[in-house]
Design a protein around this motif. Structure first.
Motif, PDB file in Angstrom:
ATOM      1  N   UNK A   4       0.849  -1.180   0.000  1.00  0.00           N
ATOM      2  CA  UNK A   4       0.000   0.000   0.000  1.00  0.00           C
ATOM      3  C   UNK A   4       0.893   1.240   0.000  1.00  0.00           C
ATOM      4  N   UNK A   5       0.681   2.081  -0.997  1.00  0.00           N
ATOM      5  CA  UNK A   5       1.399   3.349  -1.139  1.00  0.00           C
ATOM      6  C   UNK A   5       0.477   4.458  -0.659  1.00  0.00           C
ATOM      7  N   UNK A   6       0.999   5.352   0.184  1.00  0.00           N
ATOM      8  CA  UNK A   6       0.191   6.433   0.752  1.00  0.00           C
ATOM      9  C   UNK A   6       0.964   7.739   0.645  1.00  0.00           C
ATOM     10  N   UNK A   7       0.262   8.784   0.221  1.00  0.00           N
ATOM     11  CA  UNK A   7       0.854  10.116   0.176  1.00  0.00           C
ATOM     12  C   UNK A   7       0.013  11.072   0.990  1.00  0.00           C
ATOM     13  N   UNK A   8       0.679  11.981   1.689  1.00  0.00           N
ATOM     14  CA  UNK A   8      -0.031  12.950   2.526  1.00  0.00           C
ATOM     15  C   UNK A   8       0.772  14.239   2.597  1.00  0.00           C
ATOM     16  N   UNK A   9       0.052  15.348   2.697  1.00  0.00           N
ATOM     17  CA  UNK A   9       0.686  16.644   2.955  1.00  0.00           C
ATOM     18  C   UNK A   9       0.505  16.921   4.439  1.00  0.00           C
ATOM     19  N   UNK A  10       1.620  16.992   5.160  1.00  0.00           N
ATOM     20  CA  UNK A  10       1.559  17.211   6.604  1.00  0.00           C
ATOM     21  C   UNK A  10       2.126  18.587   6.924  1.00  0.00           C
ATOM     22  N   UNK A  14       5.703  16.967   2.659  1.00  0.00           N
ATOM     23  CA  UNK A  14       5.212  15.813   1.907  1.00  0.00           C
ATOM     24  C   UNK A  14       5.706  14.512   2.552  1.00  0.00           C
ATOM     25  N   UNK A  15       4.800  13.558   2.709  1.00  0.00           N
ATOM     26  CA  UNK A  15       5.177  12.240   3.215  1.00  0.00           C
ATOM     27  C   UNK A  15       4.623  11.187   2.256  1.00  0.00           C
ATOM     28  N   UNK A  16       5.501  10.316   1.762  1.00  0.00           N
ATOM     29  CA  UNK A  16       5.077   9.197   0.922  1.00  0.00           C
ATOM     30  C   UNK A  16       5.642   7.926   1.523  1.00  0.00           C
ATOM     31  N   UNK A  17       4.759   6.958   1.784  1.00  0.00           N
ATOM     32  CA  UNK A  17       5.201   5.706   2.379  1.00  0.00           C
ATOM     33  C   UNK A  17       4.735   4.513   1.539  1.00  0.00           C
ATOM     34  N   UNK A  18       5.434   3.406   1.719  1.00  0.00           N
ATOM     35  CA  UNK A  18       5.013   2.124   1.171  1.00  0.00           C
ATOM     36  C   UNK A  18       4.987   1.164   2.358  1.00  0.00           C
ATOM     37  N   UNK A  19       3.813   0.652   2.652  1.00  0.00           N
ATOM     38  CA  UNK A  19       3.605  -0.215   3.821  1.00  0.00           C
ATOM     39  C   UNK A  19       4.128   0.432   5.104  1.00  0.00           C
ATOM     40  N   UNK A  83      -3.668  10.554  -0.677  1.00  0.00           N
ATOM     41  CA  UNK A  83      -4.001   9.476  -1.603  1.00  0.00           C
ATOM     42  C   UNK A  83      -3.462   8.153  -1.096  1.00  0.00           C
ATOM     43  N   UNK A  84      -4.054   7.097  -1.615  1.00  0.00           N
ATOM     44  CA  UNK A  84      -3.635   5.735  -1.273  1.00  0.00           C
ATOM     45  C   UNK A  84      -3.784   4.885  -2.522  1.00  0.00           C
TER      46      UNK A  84
END
Length: 98
Positions: A4-10, A14-19, A83-84
């Protein structure tokens, strides 16, 4: 294996993670931008995000570089603030692009 790829503006940017782990930028393989990831428009930062997601997903930098422009335009440029995306989502998009 599904990821699962997730992007967020904090507040910190910018934070983008995978799992749950930070997604590597993969500028070692191809540098589109020196400014990290971004999305919701077409440009170098969204290109870097598209490339990094595809390298992680496909495990193939050559294929990722080939698919990056279309993936960036059709997916990354259209992401909302948060987004996810799952591996199944990416597979569906790539089938449509091929």
């Amino acid at each position: 294996m599904s990821k699962v790829y997730v992007g967020d503006r904090t507040i910190d940017g910018i934070v983008v993670t995978v799992d749950g782990e930070p997604l590597p930028e993969r500028t070692d393989a191809k540098r589109y931008s020196r400014n990290g990831f971004e999305w919701s428009y077409e440009g170098p930062e969204p290109s870097q995000l598209a490339f990094a997601m595809l390298v992680d997903h496909l495990g193939d930098t050559v294929q990722a570089e080939r698919l990056q422009p279309q993936f960036m335009r059709s997916v990354v440029a259209n992401f909302q603030n948060e987004w996810e995306m799952t591996t199944a989502d990416i597979d569906r998009v790539l089938q449509g692009l091929r």
